[in-house]
Design a protein around this motif. Structure first.
Motif, short mmCIF file in Angstrom:
data_model
loop_
_atom_site.label_atom_id
_atom_site.label_comp_id
_atom_site.label_asym_id
_atom_site.label_seq_id
_atom_site.Cartn_x
_atom_site.Cartn_y
_atom_site.Cartn_z
N PRO A 38 0.84 -1.21 0.00
CA PRO A 38 0.00 0.00 0.00
C PRO A 38 0.87 1.25 0.00
CG PRO A 38 -0.62 -1.51 1.78
CD PRO A 38 0.70 -1.97 1.24
N VAL A 39 0.52 2.21 -0.87
CA VAL A 39 1.21 3.50 -0.90
C VAL A 39 0.15 4.60 -1.05
CG1 VAL A 39 3.30 2.53 -1.94
CG2 VAL A 39 1.58 3.58 -3.42
N LEU A 40 0.54 5.83 -0.71
CA LEU A 40 -0.37 6.99 -0.79
C LEU A 40 -1.70 6.63 -0.08
CD1 LEU A 40 0.49 8.01 -4.47
CD2 LEU A 40 1.44 8.97 -2.34
N SER A 41 -2.82 7.17 -0.57
CA SER A 41 -4.06 6.91 0.18
C SER A 41 -4.70 5.57 -0.18
CB SER A 41 -5.05 8.05 -0.02
OG SER A 41 -5.36 8.19 -1.39
N ASP A 42 -4.70 5.22 -1.47
CA ASP A 42 -5.35 3.95 -1.85
C ASP A 42 -4.69 3.29 -3.05
OD1 ASP A 42 -6.23 5.51 -3.98
OD2 ASP A 42 -8.21 5.86 -3.11
N ASN A 43 -3.41 3.64 -3.30
CA ASN A 43 -2.68 3.01 -4.41
C ASN A 43 -1.95 1.76 -3.93
OD1 ASN A 43 -2.80 5.95 -5.50
ND2 ASN A 43 -2.04 4.73 -7.22
N TYR A 44 -1.62 0.91 -4.91
CA TYR A 44 -0.75 -0.23 -4.62
C TYR A 44 0.44 -0.23 -5.56
CZ TYR A 44 -4.42 -2.27 -1.73
OH TYR A 44 -5.36 -2.49 -0.76
N VAL A 45 1.60 -0.59 -4.99
CA VAL A 45 2.77 -0.98 -5.76
C VAL A 45 2.88 -2.49 -5.61
CG1 VAL A 45 5.31 -0.91 -5.80
CG2 VAL A 45 4.00 1.22 -5.52
N TRP A 46 3.18 -3.16 -6.71
CA TRP A 46 3.31 -4.62 -6.68
C TRP A 46 4.77 -5.02 -6.79
CZ3 TRP A 46 -1.04 -7.18 -5.50
CH2 TRP A 46 -2.25 -6.50 -5.70
N LEU A 47 5.18 -5.99 -5.99
CA LEU A 47 6.52 -6.55 -6.07
C LEU A 47 6.38 -7.99 -6.56
CD1 LEU A 47 8.04 -5.30 -2.67
CD2 LEU A 47 8.17 -4.21 -4.92
N ILE A 48 7.09 -8.30 -7.65
CA ILE A 48 7.09 -9.66 -8.19
C ILE A 48 8.43 -10.29 -7.84
CG2 ILE A 48 6.71 -11.06 -10.24
CD1 ILE A 48 5.69 -8.50 -11.67
N GLU A 49 8.39 -11.20 -6.90
CA GLU A 49 9.63 -11.81 -6.41
C GLU A 49 9.90 -13.11 -7.16
OE1 GLU A 49 9.55 -12.78 -2.25
OE2 GLU A 49 11.46 -13.84 -2.34
N GLY A 50 11.01 -13.14 -7.87
CA GLY A 50 11.41 -14.34 -8.60
C GLY A 50 12.45 -15.13 -7.82
N ARG A 51 13.45 -15.62 -8.55
CA ARG A 51 14.46 -16.48 -7.91
C ARG A 51 15.47 -15.68 -7.09
NH1 ARG A 51 16.59 -19.61 -12.56
NH2 ARG A 51 18.15 -17.98 -12.65
N ASP A 52 15.84 -16.21 -5.95
CA ASP A 52 16.90 -15.63 -5.12
C ASP A 52 16.66 -14.16 -4.78
OD1 ASP A 52 18.17 -18.09 -5.29
OD2 ASP A 52 19.27 -17.51 -7.11
N GLY A 53 15.40 -13.80 -4.58
CA GLY A 53 15.09 -12.43 -4.15
C GLY A 53 15.03 -11.41 -5.27
N ALA A 54 15.34 -11.82 -6.50
CA ALA A 54 15.25 -10.89 -7.63
C ALA A 54 13.79 -10.42 -7.76
CB ALA A 54 15.71 -11.56 -8.92
N THR A 55 13.60 -9.11 -7.85
CA THR A 55 12.24 -8.57 -7.75
C THR A 55 11.98 -7.46 -8.76
OG1 THR A 55 12.10 -9.10 -5.40
CG2 THR A 55 10.69 -7.32 -6.18
N VAL A 56 10.81 -7.54 -9.38
CA VAL A 56 10.35 -6.49 -10.28
C VAL A 56 9.33 -5.64 -9.53
CG1 VAL A 56 9.09 -6.01 -12.42
CG2 VAL A 56 10.73 -7.89 -12.34
N ILE A 57 9.49 -4.33 -9.64
CA ILE A 57 8.58 -3.38 -8.99
C ILE A 57 7.60 -2.88 -10.04
CG2 ILE A 57 8.44 -1.16 -7.78
CD1 ILE A 57 11.48 -1.59 -7.06
N VAL A 58 6.30 -2.99 -9.77
CA VAL A 58 5.30 -2.49 -10.72
C VAL A 58 4.67 -1.22 -10.14
CG1 VAL A 58 3.21 -2.99 -12.04
CG2 VAL A 58 4.81 -4.84 -11.47
N ASP A 59 4.89 -0.13 -10.84
CA ASP A 59 4.43 1.22 -10.47
C ASP A 59 5.19 1.76 -9.26
OD1 ASP A 59 2.89 1.82 -12.64
OD2 ASP A 59 1.02 1.10 -11.75
N ALA A 60 5.08 3.07 -9.10
CA ALA A 60 5.97 3.74 -8.14
C ALA A 60 5.34 5.02 -7.62
CB ALA A 60 7.32 4.05 -8.82
N GLY A 61 4.15 4.91 -7.05
CA GLY A 61 3.48 6.11 -6.54
C GLY A 61 4.17 6.76 -5.37
N GLU A 62 4.93 5.97 -4.62
CA GLU A 62 5.62 6.46 -3.44
C GLU A 62 6.80 5.54 -3.17
OE1 GLU A 62 3.11 6.44 0.00
OE2 GLU A 62 4.41 7.79 1.15
N ALA A 63 7.95 6.10 -2.76
CA ALA A 63 9.14 5.26 -2.62
C ALA A 63 9.30 4.64 -1.24
CB ALA A 63 10.39 6.08 -2.97
#
Ligand SMILES: [Zn+2]
Length: 265
Positions: A13-38
């Motif tokens: 959860p970020v900001l008031s009602d947004n979501y950032v998604w983390l896609i965790e693959g092998r060995d912690g490698a992760t893709v971040i989807v969207d970036a409303g707040e860091a």
């Protein structure tokens, strides 16, 4: 579309009602989807000991990109997204149908889903699709830049994915969206069940921004404009017969906007 391993999806959860998604693959490698707040995203990444390898941006609205400078300062990884997001920090412009190879996570396919914005993208990875503000759980994004025809086509493209695909969208809007869905289809028992399930999830503090396409097809009015019962309800709202899918979709969107306006009074 291949995945290296079945990914683990984290909803931040970020900001008031947004979501950032983390896609965790092998060995912690992760893709971040969207970036409303860091900050909340960095905290989630650090606490789980994840290792960002790429960012995917769905569209240029501030609540999806404004955390990008701080995220990239911390994690200097490639940022993929639509052309209109160049100034916001996208350094790898993505177009419809493009395959993005991400080692340790998989091959992501970009799907053009305009309507909310002109160059909005969704991202398909195996049996997951990240839909930003195009297809919402039980609803769809507002038509800020595009047309009803574009949004209907975008939702049809998403609905053509396998029924066991899970959508992950950009906002916690399910409760409000279902209020309209139940208004538009009062006799749809699956909507009533979803209202109850969603209320329980929210009461427990859990997000409700993921759902299978099968569930969406049964309960999301914006995927159901060709269903005779809903079509008749749209016609009743308009006060005349509608024999065109785009017109039906446009009127349904108007109807929801009207409903939301009334609900705010
Ligand atoms: Zn947006």
């Amino acid at each position: 579309m291949s995945t290296v391993t079945a990914p683990t999806i984290h909803c931040i959860p970020v900001l008031s009602d947004n979501y950032v998604w983390l896609i965790e693959g092998r060995d912690g490698a992760t893709v971040i989807v969207d970036a409303g707040e860091a900050a909340p995203v960095i905290a989630a990444i650090e606490s789980r000991r994840l290792r960002p390898v790429a960012v995917l941006i769905t569209h240029h609205h501030g609540d999806h990109v404004q955390g990008l400078p701080d995220l990239v300062a911390r994690y200097p990884v490639p940022v993929h997204g639509p052309e209109s997001c160049g100034r916001a920090g996208v350094d790898h412009v993505v177009v419809d149908g493009q395959q993005i190879e991400i080692p340790e996570v998989g091959t992501v396919a970009a799907l053009a889903t305009p309507g909310h914005t002109q160059d909005h993208l969704s991202y398909v990875l195996g049996k997951d699709v990240f839909t930003g503000d195009s297809l919402f759980t039980a609803g769809c994004g507002r038509l800020f830049e595009g047309t009803a025809a574009q949004m209907l086509d975008s939702l049809d493209r998403l609905a053509a994915l396998d029924d066991d695909t899970t959508i992950h969208c950009g906002h916690e809007y399910t409760t409000d969206s279902l209020r309209f869905a139940a208004h538009a289809e009062p006799d749809n028992a699956k909507i009533a069940t979803r209202v109850t399930d969603t209320a329980a999830c929210r009461a427990a503090g859990d997000p409700t921004a993921s759902a299978s396409l099968a569930v969406e097809k049964q309960t999301n009015p914006f995927l159901r404009i060709r269903e005779p019962t809903l079509r008749r309800a749209i016609e009743a709202y308009v006060g005349q017969p509608i024999d065109d899918d785009i017109e039906a979709f446009a009127q349904l969107r108007h109807w929801k906007d009207d409903f939301d306006g009334l609900a705010r009074l």
